[in-house]
Every structure is written in C-alpha cells, then in structure tokens.
Design a protein around this motif. Structure first.
Motif, short mmCIF file in Angstrom:
data_model
loop_
_atom_site.label_atom_id
_atom_site.label_comp_id
_atom_site.label_asym_id
_atom_site.label_seq_id
_atom_site.Cartn_x
_atom_site.Cartn_y
_atom_site.Cartn_z
N TYR A 3 0.84 -1.20 0.00
CA TYR A 3 0.00 0.00 0.00
C TYR A 3 0.87 1.25 0.00
O TYR A 3 1.88 1.33 0.70
N LEU A 4 0.46 2.25 -0.76
CA LEU A 4 1.16 3.53 -0.83
C LEU A 4 0.13 4.65 -0.74
O LEU A 4 -0.85 4.67 -1.49
N ASP A 5 0.36 5.58 0.19
CA ASP A 5 -0.56 6.70 0.38
C ASP A 5 -0.61 7.57 -0.87
O ASP A 5 0.33 7.61 -1.68
N GLY A 6 -1.74 8.29 -1.01
CA GLY A 6 -1.86 9.29 -2.06
C GLY A 6 -2.41 8.80 -3.37
O GLY A 6 -2.39 9.54 -4.36
N HIS A 7 -2.91 7.57 -3.41
CA HIS A 7 -3.46 7.03 -4.66
C HIS A 7 -4.95 6.74 -4.51
O HIS A 7 -5.44 6.45 -3.42
N ASP A 8 -5.66 6.82 -5.64
CA ASP A 8 -7.07 6.42 -5.70
C ASP A 8 -7.12 5.01 -6.27
O ASP A 8 -7.01 4.79 -7.48
N TYR A 9 -7.30 4.04 -5.39
CA TYR A 9 -7.31 2.64 -5.81
C TYR A 9 -8.69 2.27 -6.36
O TYR A 9 -9.72 2.60 -5.75
#
Length: 433
Positions: free
Chosen positions: A343-349
């Motif tokens: 998981y990486l912050d700042g993305h719209d999954y």
C-alpha cells in the motif's frame, strides 16, 4: 498415432445438454411475469456491462458485454427493463434446476450455473427427442425456467444441437443428432468458431487454411489436426463425428487456483478501506476453497489504480502459507499483512484482487514432522459457512464489514428477490376460472 480405426466408432449411447435460456433474465422474470415479451437486460457488478439479454434485446442488436453507458439511452427508448445482477437468486434457482434434472438421469455433470450434461436413461433410447421435450416441460412446470435440450452421442455435438434448439422455435426447444443419421447438412451450416472448444482461440487459424465450417473440421485429416490443434482439438474433431471423447464427469474437478476480485464503485483512498475490501474478497475465496475441500498453500494480493489515469500504480504481494490452511482467520491475517507491504498513500485505488494458490486436498493434508495444535479457525470457518448458508445471507461476518461500504458494487437496479420471499410472488386472481 497408430491404427486407431477399430476403437474410434460412433457412440451408440446418447447424452443431452440442458441449457437454460437467457438464464439471469429468466430468473428475474419468475417474480415479474409481466415482463414476458418485453426487452430485459441484466448488468454486471457495478452495473457496468450487459451480461444477460432477453430475446427481444438480442433482436435489437445489443451485444453481450456491451458497456451499459453506451446503450443506456437506446434501451430506455425501447422500454427495456434493466436489472442489477442478483447472483444469490440465480444460484438458488440453479440449484433447483439441477435437483430436478438429477431425478431423470443416471449420471449428470453440472457444467455451469445454467448448463448440465445428462446421460439418457435406457428408457429414453427409443424416443430420445420425446424424452428431451418431456424434460423441458417438467423443468418449466417445476422451476419456471425455459430450457433448450440438445441430444447427441458426444458433448460437442450435443452443444451444437442445444444451440439449434434455442435459436429455432420450430424445434420445440429440443433437437437431436442421432447415430446412424447423416449430420452433413447440419454441420455445413455451423461456423467453425461456434464449435465448442474452438471459438476465437483457433478459428482465425482454421479459417486462414480453408476450414470455415464444422463439417470441414470434421473431415480434416487426423494427423494435421493433432499437429496444429493438439490432442484436445483432435478429440473435438472426433466428437463432431459422434465419437465420444469427453466423458460425463459427475465429480466436479477442483480448481487449481481461486481468485476473488472486483472493481470498486468509487475509488478507495485509505489503507483501512482497502483492508475492508480485501477482507471481503478473502471470505469469498475462502468459501470456494472449503466448498471444493481444498487447502491454500499461498495467498496473493493485487491492488491498482485506474490504467486510464496517470500516474498508474499497481503492486502485487504473495506469501507462503505453511502449513496450508482453509481458515478465514489465517487467510485474512495473511492478506492484510500482504496489503500493508504494497500500500502507498496518495493514490485512488480502483481494484483489488485476492488469489489462493498451491491448492491441496483437505481430505489428504500433508503430514508434519512436528504437528501443530488443532486449527480451530478452520472449524469456525466451516461452521460460519453452514450458518450463513442456512440463513440465506451473511449472518456471521468480521466486524470490519458491518454497515454500508462506499467501495461495494453499485446495484441501483437490484430486484432484491429471493426464492424464499413468498410475499413477493405474483398473485393470480381466481375470477373467471
């Protein structure tokens, strides 16, 4: 290949393919008989694409898999009734159809949710077509689902016969290709891509070499077909001659891997939201795992953003499960830990997937040199499966899945029907009878 001539004789025994007509649409019409004769479609998860069409919609030219947003205005102008998918209802109806079919055959293979292969009983051999029509009438009387019945000595031919029964009303819903009769005129009209097992995989290759119909494939040389299409292609060719090569398999073969995935109805931006979705996918995959009595030796998690929006981000993590397990508790823990590693912050999954691999039989578990204590998680998971199945809904769930979730699929047009909802059944007036 050797001399196989004496072995390859047309089969005298017959089998039938029973194929439910426009199955998802037919299930919705059970509670809405007023929709008979009206155009009806059923949409996929998130109401994205058309996955089932009534004959009326087919006649309008709407294709399977058509994105709904492209045909929405057209369907509305045609007065089309649109349903979100209701897979729980479809599974319940399928179970009833298959239970009814098991009463009329000595051996049966459930091929899909709406198809089954049946061995004809000895009593039907003298009049197989009448038997097929009787089965069709019985199913409609007991389940309300219209079916097409194709009868032939081999599976591939039976599939083609059922398709003829479905598309040609003059057959009365049943069609037979019988031993001793010539099938040439029938096979001459079948495009090679419509042969079961050929499809797009081999049809372009065959057409470039002049094999454009089923009869041309049947009459091709064995050695040439085996060289270019392999053993399965050769068996398909033989089945077009009435030689049974694919047996009726009563026991469903376990899957070699299990996946559960879904696109989200709205982007997920938090680790907690993704963990909720992954947990739900694990429950779906775990239930399938236990249904086929398997254990998972590995688990993978995939997450990704939209490929149409930059920058794209997608990652996959896989862990080994030692010892293999079917416990939801262990599977969820492994999935959430795997998610945390990618998981990486700042993305719209927009999508996630859980995969279970390295499957082995739960009936023959691997023996350990140093056995661990009894896994109560497996017993708890099986008990939850049983209670949820008896309740007809997800009665037992992890607490994180309670309540509404924005990432769950849109079902704006869900009928909400269940077979147990007797109060929703249409009422027929007795006046005038």
């Amino acid at each position: 290949m050797g001399d196989t001539g004496p072995v390859l004789k047309p089969c005298g025994r017959l089998l039938a393919l029973c194929d439910c007509n426009n199955f998802f649409v037919s299930c919705e019409r059970l509670f809405r008989p007023d929709l008979e004769g009206r155009p009806v479609v059923v949409l996929s998860s998130n109401d994205g694409v058309v996955i089932a069409r009534s004959n009326e919609v087919k006649a309008l030219g709407v294709k399977m898999g058509e994105p709904y947003f492209k045909v929405r205005a057209f369907l509305e102008r045609q007065g089309t009734m649109v349903f979100s998918s209701n897979f729980q209802l479809y599974e319940e109806v399928s179970a009833r159809v298959m239970a009814a079919l098991r009463r009329v055959t000595p051996s049966m293979e459930v091929y899909s949710v709406d198809e089954a292969f049946l061995e004809l009983p000895p009593s039907a051999e003298l009049s197989p077509l009448e038997w097929g029509k009787d089965v069709r009438s019985m199913l409609f009387r007991e389940t309300g689902i219209p079916v097409s019945v194709g009868i032939a000595p081999a599976k591939t031919a039976a599939k083609l016969a059922a398709d003829r029964a479905k598309k040609h009303p003059e057959t009365g819903g049943a069609f037979a290709l019988l031993p001793g009769e010539t099938w040439d005129d029938f096979l001459l009209d079948i495009p090679v891509e419509d042969v079961w097992g050929i499809g797009r995989r081999w049809s372009d290759f065959l057409r470039r070499r002049g094999i454009s119909t089923a009869i041309r494939l049947r009459d091709a040389r064995d050695d040439w077909v085996e060289k270019h299409l392999g053993v399965r292609g050769l068996r398909t060719k033989w089945e077009l001659a009435g030689i049974r090569c694919f047996p009726v398999e009563e026991q469903e073969k376990p899957q070699k891997s299990i996946q559960s995935s879904r696109s989200f109805s709205s982007p997920v931006r938090s680790r907690e939201g993704l963990a909720e979705a992954v947990t739900e996918f694990v429950l779906v995959a775990g239930r399938r795992l236990r249904t086929q009595q398997s254990l998972a030796g590995s688990l993978s998690v995939n997450i990704s953003t939209s490929r149409f929006r930059m920058p794209f981000y997608g990652r996959r993590a896989e862990v080994v499960l030692d010892p293999p397990t079917d416990s939801d508790i262990h599977l969820i823990r492994a999935a959430v830990e795997s998610l945390s590693s990618i998981y990486l912050d700042g993305h719209d999954y927009e999508k996630a997937e859980v995969g279970l691999g390295c499957l082995s039989s739960a009936r023959r578990p691997q023996l350990l040199l140093f056995p661990q204590r009894e896994d109560r998680g497996s017993a708890l998971s099986r008990a939850a499966d049983r209670l949820n199945r008896e309740a007809g809904r997800s009665l037992l769930l992890p607490a994180v899945l309670l309540g509404e979730k924005a990432w769950r699929p849109r079902k704006d047009r869900h009928s909400g029907f269940r077979l147990e909802d007797l109060e929703k059944l249409p009422v027929i007036s007795g006046e005038g009878i």
